[in-house]
Design an enzyme around this catalytic site. Structure first.
Site, PDB file in Angstrom:
ATOM      1  N   THR A 131       0.818  -1.217   0.000  1.00 22.57           N
ATOM      2  CA  THR A 131       0.000   0.000   0.000  1.00 22.57           C
ATOM      3  C   THR A 131       0.850   1.264   0.000  1.00 22.57           C
ATOM      4  OG1 THR A 131      -1.493   1.268   1.434  1.00 22.57           O
ATOM      5  CG2 THR A 131      -0.097  -0.315   2.527  1.00 22.57           C
ATOM      6  N   ASP A 132       0.266   2.352  -0.484  1.00 17.64           N
ATOM      7  CA  ASP A 132       0.969   3.643  -0.421  1.00 17.64           C
ATOM      8  C   ASP A 132       1.033   4.181   1.014  1.00 17.64           C
ATOM      9  OD1 ASP A 132      -1.724   4.287  -0.128  1.00 17.64           O
ATOM     10  OD2 ASP A 132      -1.731   5.853  -1.657  1.00 17.64           O
ATOM     11  N   GLU A 133       0.231   3.576   1.913  1.00 20.61           N
ATOM     12  CA  GLU A 133       0.187   4.101   3.292  1.00 20.61           C
ATOM     13  C   GLU A 133       1.514   3.906   4.016  1.00 20.61           C
ATOM     14  OE1 GLU A 133      -3.249   3.290   5.620  1.00 20.61           O
ATOM     15  OE2 GLU A 133      -4.610   3.560   3.943  1.00 20.61           O
ATOM     16  N   TYR A 156      -1.904  -0.628  10.926  1.00 21.87           N
ATOM     17  CA  TYR A 156      -2.043  -1.300   9.628  1.00 21.87           C
ATOM     18  C   TYR A 156      -0.844  -0.979   8.736  1.00 21.87           C
ATOM     19  CZ  TYR A 156      -3.304  -1.704   4.693  1.00 21.87           C
ATOM     20  OH  TYR A 156      -3.273  -1.972   3.336  1.00 21.87           O
ATOM     21  N   LYS A 160       2.244  -3.375   7.261  1.00 17.14           N
ATOM     22  CA  LYS A 160       2.515  -3.559   5.836  1.00 17.14           C
ATOM     23  C   LYS A 160       3.960  -3.133   5.519  1.00 17.14           C
ATOM     24  CE  LYS A 160       0.065  -4.675   2.934  1.00 17.14           C
ATOM     25  NZ  LYS A 160      -0.289  -6.035   2.404  1.00 17.14           N
TER      26      LYS A 160
END
Ligand code: NAD
Ligand code: DAU
Length: 350
Positions: A131-133, A156, A160
């Protein structure tokens, strides 16, 4: 790649990936879908595939954290590639109960990597979906590139980020052929209605409140789920091993604008009885703790090196998505009532 183990294939993106691979791509091999069937894993998402092309599709109910079933599947199905979608994926849940995120996202990825390492002679690729997060939050300007330092802000995104680092380390240390993709916010059919867009569609249809966190000014960069899946397959086929690719739709929207757009499209497609605007259902509520202000992806590496471009605009994708939720009342009912979970419980009891 002849036998690809897809993990988390009964979830939102994983199921669209499998459908795309088997019905709408140049892939000719077999997909082995390994899914634990958590609340987010819904066998309904692939019921037609399981029936119509059983020869090229195998389902195994298993936890990616468990060594025995994964190891057995590697041998039994001669797995030569992995595409790892399985994860706990919802930021709000990670704030309330982070344990499962650490276990699945970090521990599960580690377990898959260890088993892949034992099968290195046969392994063509381990692709990790991320993810870009992991990059944290942007201010008013700038874009995330593959060089942006990792600064995750939620349990989260931290889990990741840890899994991305493990995958990279297995490439550097053991020479494992890996690719990693970091994608922006997805939307489309089969998305569990805890995420912003399906939650707003279904609440609006029932005349329920549309909760917008804070003042609605947080920005997300939206990509139609099938465009994400096509990008993942392109990276798997032609991406440079050991490299990371950002995937994004270049469609930044403030949340309040996204919710207004959902309301307006619904009003057009299925007007309320009294013709009033669904925008009146919007309620600004308490903000999410640690709420990242803005995500925006620079996907030029993927575009320039591999020639990928999204096929859907946000408007066209959102229209398709709304229409899918309107047309899929049985899916919606079984998700809302928890009927699909009861089916899993009964089906896998023995
Ligand atoms: P999802 O929550 O809809 O689906 C996750 C799937 O993983 C479910 O089928 C679930 O049963 C399965 N799963 C969970 N724990 C498991 C375990 N321990 N063992 C086996 N299976 C398990 O998630 P999604 O939105 O489809 O996201 C898929 C992947 O893409 C995730 O890795 C996520 O981080 C990443 N991603 C998501 C988005 C997005 O906008 N949704 C964007 C970028 C990246
Ligand atoms: O950027 C990629 C990520 O996108 C993925 O890695 C995650 O798995 C996925 O869940 C998504 O994370 P977000 O937190 O951005 O998605 P969510 O749909 O939960 O929220 C989108 C935005 O909308 C976010 O700014 C929070 C806000 N929001 C969300 C909900 C559920 C609201 O304002 N109201 C809501 O009820």
């Amino acid at each position: 790649m002849k036998n690809i183990m897809v993990t988390g294939g009964c979830g939102f993106i994983g199921s669209v990936f499998i459908r795309t691979m088997l019905l709408d791509s140049d892939f000719k091999g077999r997909i082995i879908n390994v899914d634990k069937l958590t609340y987010a894993g819904n066998p309904d998402n692939l019921a037609d595939i399981a029936k119509t092309i059983p020869g090229r599709y195998v389902f195994i109910k298993a936890d990616i954290c468990d060594a025995e079933p994964i190891s057995h599947a590697f041998d039994a199905y001669q797995i030569d590639a992995v595409c790892n979608f399985a994860a706990e994926s919802h930021v709000d849940r990670s704030i309330v109960a982070p344990g499962a995120f650490i276990k699945t996202n970090i521990g599960g990825t580690f377990n898959l990597l260890e088993i892949a390492r034992r099968n290195l002679d046969r392994l063509v690729l381990f692709h990790h979906v991320s993810t870009d997060e992991v990059y944290g939050s942007l201010g008013d300007s700038g874009l995330f590139t593959e060089q942006t330092p990792y600064r995750p802000n939620s349990p989260y995104s931290a889990s990741k980020a840890a899994s991305d680092h493990l995958v990279r380390a297995y490439s550097k240390t053991y020479g494992m052929p890996v690719t990693i993709s970091n994608c922006s916010n997805n939307y489309g059919p089969y998305q569990f209605p805890e995420k912003l867009i399906p939650l707003m569609i279904l609440n609006a249809l029932e005349n329920r409140a549309l909760p917008v966190y804070g003042d609605g000014s947080n920005v997300r960069d939206w990509l139609y789920v099938k465009d994400h899946c096509l990008a993942v397959w392109e990276i798997m086929k032609n991406g440079t091993r050991g490299e990371t690719y950002n995937i994004g739709g270049r469609y930044e929207m403030a949340n309040i604008d996204t919710v207004n757009m959902v309301c307006d499209l619904l009003d057009k497609i299925k007007p309320r009885d009294d013709q009033s605007s669904r925008r009146e259902l919007i309620e600004f509520v308490k903000d999410r703790p640690g709420h990242d202000l803005r995500y925006a992806i620079d996907s030029s590496k993927l575009e320039n090196e591999l020639g990928w471009a999204p096929l859907e605009s946000f408007e066209s994708g959102l229209k398709k998505t709304i229409q899918w939720y309107l047309d899929s009342s049985q899916w919606v009912e079984r998700v809302k009532s928890g009927e699909y979970l009861k089916w899993v419980e009964q089906h896998y009891k023995e």
